[in-house]
Scaffold this active site. Structure first.
Site, short mmCIF file in Angstrom:
data_model
loop_
_atom_site.label_atom_id
_atom_site.label_comp_id
_atom_site.label_asym_id
_atom_site.label_seq_id
_atom_site.Cartn_x
_atom_site.Cartn_y
_atom_site.Cartn_z
N ASN A 38 92.67 62.89 54.60
CA ASN A 38 92.94 63.84 53.75
C ASN A 38 91.88 64.98 53.43
OD1 ASN A 38 93.85 64.25 50.74
ND2 ASN A 38 91.51 63.68 50.55
N TYR A 68 94.64 78.36 57.47
CA TYR A 68 95.11 76.92 56.70
C TYR A 68 96.44 76.65 57.24
CZ TYR A 68 96.15 73.64 53.06
OH TYR A 68 96.35 72.44 52.17
N LYS A 128 97.34 73.04 59.44
CA LYS A 128 98.51 72.25 58.90
C LYS A 128 99.72 71.99 59.78
CE LYS A 128 96.22 70.78 55.18
NZ LYS A 128 95.74 69.52 55.26
N ARG A 150 91.58 71.52 42.28
CA ARG A 150 90.90 72.58 42.60
C ARG A 150 91.24 73.44 43.64
NH1 ARG A 150 84.97 71.71 45.63
NH2 ARG A 150 85.97 70.88 47.43
P1 NAD Z 1 89.95 69.03 47.06
O1 NAD Z 1 89.29 70.16 47.49
O2 NAD Z 1 90.30 68.58 45.69
O3 NAD Z 1 89.64 67.67 47.81
C1 NAD Z 1 89.13 67.86 49.16
C2 NAD Z 1 88.11 67.16 49.39
O4 NAD Z 1 87.77 67.10 50.89
C3 NAD Z 1 86.96 67.73 48.85
O5 NAD Z 1 86.20 66.72 47.84
C4 NAD Z 1 85.94 68.03 50.00
O6 NAD Z 1 84.42 67.96 49.76
C5 NAD Z 1 86.40 67.17 50.91
N1 NAD Z 1 85.99 67.68 52.40
C6 NAD Z 1 86.05 68.89 52.75
N2 NAD Z 1 85.70 68.95 54.00
C7 NAD Z 1 85.20 68.03 54.58
C8 NAD Z 1 84.56 67.25 55.64
N3 NAD Z 1 84.48 67.93 56.82
N4 NAD Z 1 84.32 65.78 55.70
C9 NAD Z 1 84.45 65.13 54.60
N5 NAD Z 1 84.81 65.48 53.52
C10 NAD Z 1 85.32 66.83 53.35
O7 NAD Z 1 91.60 69.18 47.40
P2 NAD Z 1 92.84 68.42 47.57
O8 NAD Z 1 93.87 69.45 46.93
O9 NAD Z 1 92.45 67.20 46.90
O10 NAD Z 1 93.06 68.20 48.81
C11 NAD Z 1 93.38 67.15 49.77
C12 NAD Z 1 94.17 67.36 50.83
O11 NAD Z 1 95.66 67.71 50.54
C13 NAD Z 1 93.87 68.64 51.79
O12 NAD Z 1 93.95 68.20 53.18
C14 NAD Z 1 94.46 69.74 51.23
O13 NAD Z 1 94.68 70.68 52.45
C15 NAD Z 1 95.90 68.87 51.14
N6 NAD Z 1 96.75 69.69 50.22
C16 NAD Z 1 96.67 69.67 48.86
C17 NAD Z 1 97.54 70.39 48.29
C18 NAD Z 1 97.56 70.57 46.76
O14 NAD Z 1 98.41 71.07 46.11
N7 NAD Z 1 96.36 70.25 46.16
C19 NAD Z 1 98.91 70.97 48.81
C20 NAD Z 1 99.21 70.66 50.25
C21 NAD Z 1 98.13 69.99 50.97
#
Ligand code: NAD
Length: 312
Positions: free
Chosen positions: A98, A162, A166, A197
């Protein structure tokens, strides 16, 4: 659906969606490695606090969890996330990839290094963590793996790095699904949506040309990460009904995302003018296939050609 006896690793679980997945798995009996590097949305810095806080949250609710602040983009970091599970509990059953970063960027400013950063975290990270778990999953002939894609897989001119990462996660996950088919390992992709965030960060919104959130903006529970967690639980469970699929989940909506190929036309000796003349038939999506794998796509293509040529 319970996860008693199961061990899960969730990357990027110190915040947002990953945190909600870790809490949901633990609340149903899974022992969880809560991994998070603790960097910024743009992938800068590191902080052990987010992973430690979520692991403590699970333990204080009566669950079992270990915090891990490794960087999944490094081979050693990815191996140590899985190593933590195996060392503590002797197994790993569920791998949730994730962790993610998001730096908006478009041509001509975008540099190859910006693309590489995204590929490292999303694609190489998912590959490396799953690779570390794979021998354990094969040995027990059981595993559930989830990779995280996004609506970004459809492509976006302001999110080139990005979106590319993806999209690659989908083909990576589908390849792993094909490899896992004979070993009881099911691999699927989440395309989540939630007001984390990644959506609300003011710098991200400014760089993406999105309007700033109102000063009195309050989190809306119908848009929270917990809304995506039920799909993650299903994909991570023994009763997961699919492999190689992309499931869109969040904001109260659940759907299937597909890559499909139209039936197209079968004809020899055509020039580009003929293709233009028959364009509507080539792209006509009233008839299409949704291949499960590369070999399935090749079989469907050969069958279509043989059918059109009147061969058995
Ligand atoms: P977020 O930024 O709140 O959480 C992502 C977490 O990943 C962070 O806590 C960060 O510290 C951690 N992280 C980043 N790089 C890392 C690494 N190299 N090693 C370990 N940890 C690492 O974002 P989110 O919205 O919770 O996103 C979670 C996933 O869902 C991501 O892959 C994001 O691309 C995907 N996503 C989110 C959304 C959305 O609407 N929020 C939509 C599509 C996809």
């Amino acid at each position: 659906m319970r996860f008693d006896g199961r061990v899960a690793v969730v990357t990027g679980a110190g915040r947002g969606l990953g945190r909600s997945y870790a809490l949901a798995l633990a609340s149903r009996g899974a022992r969880v490695v809560v991994n998070d590097l603790g960097g910024s949305l743009f992938g800068e810095g590191a902080d052990a606090t987010p992973a430690a806080t979520v692991a403590e949250e699970i333990r204080s609710a009566g669950g079992e969890a270990i915090a891990d602040d490794s960087d999944v983009a490094s081979e050693e970091g990815a191996a140590s996330v899985v190593g933590a599970a195996v060392e503590a509990w002797g197994r790993v059953d569920v791998v949730v990839n994730n962790a993610g970063i998001l730096v908006p960027g478009a041509l001509p400013g975008l540099r190859p290094a910006d693309l590489r950063r995204h590929l490292d975290v999303h694609v190489v990270g998912s590959f490396a963590v799953t690779r570390a778990a794979w021998p354990h999953l094969v040995a027990q002939q059981y595993g559930r793996v989830v990779l995280t894609t996004s609506v970004g897989m459809f492509g976006g001119g302001h999110l080139v790095s990005y979106a590319t990462a993806k999209g690659a996660c989908v083909s990576l996950g589908r390849s792993l699904a094909d490899a896992g088919r004979d070993h009881g390992i099911l691999v699927n992709m989440m395309a989540p949506a939630a007001d984390t965030r990644m959506v609300t960060d003011p710098e991200f919104r400014a760089q993406s040309g999105l309007p700033p959130l109102a000063a009195d903006h309050a989190p809306d529970p119908t848009r929270g990460p917990g809304q995506a967690a039920p799909m993650l639980l299903l994909l991570a469970h023994e009763s997961c009904p699919c492999t190689g699929e992309v499931l869109s989940a969040g904001l109260g909506r659940f759907a299937r995302v597909m890559w499909a190929e139209t039936s197209g036309i079968v004809a020899d000796g055509l020039g580009p003018e003929d293709l233009l003349a028959r364009w509507d038939a080539i792209v006509d999506d009233s008839s299409y296939v949704v291949p499960a794998s590369t070999s399935d796509a090749v079989r469907a293509r050969e069958a279509r050609i043989a059918g059109a040529r009147g061969r058995p």
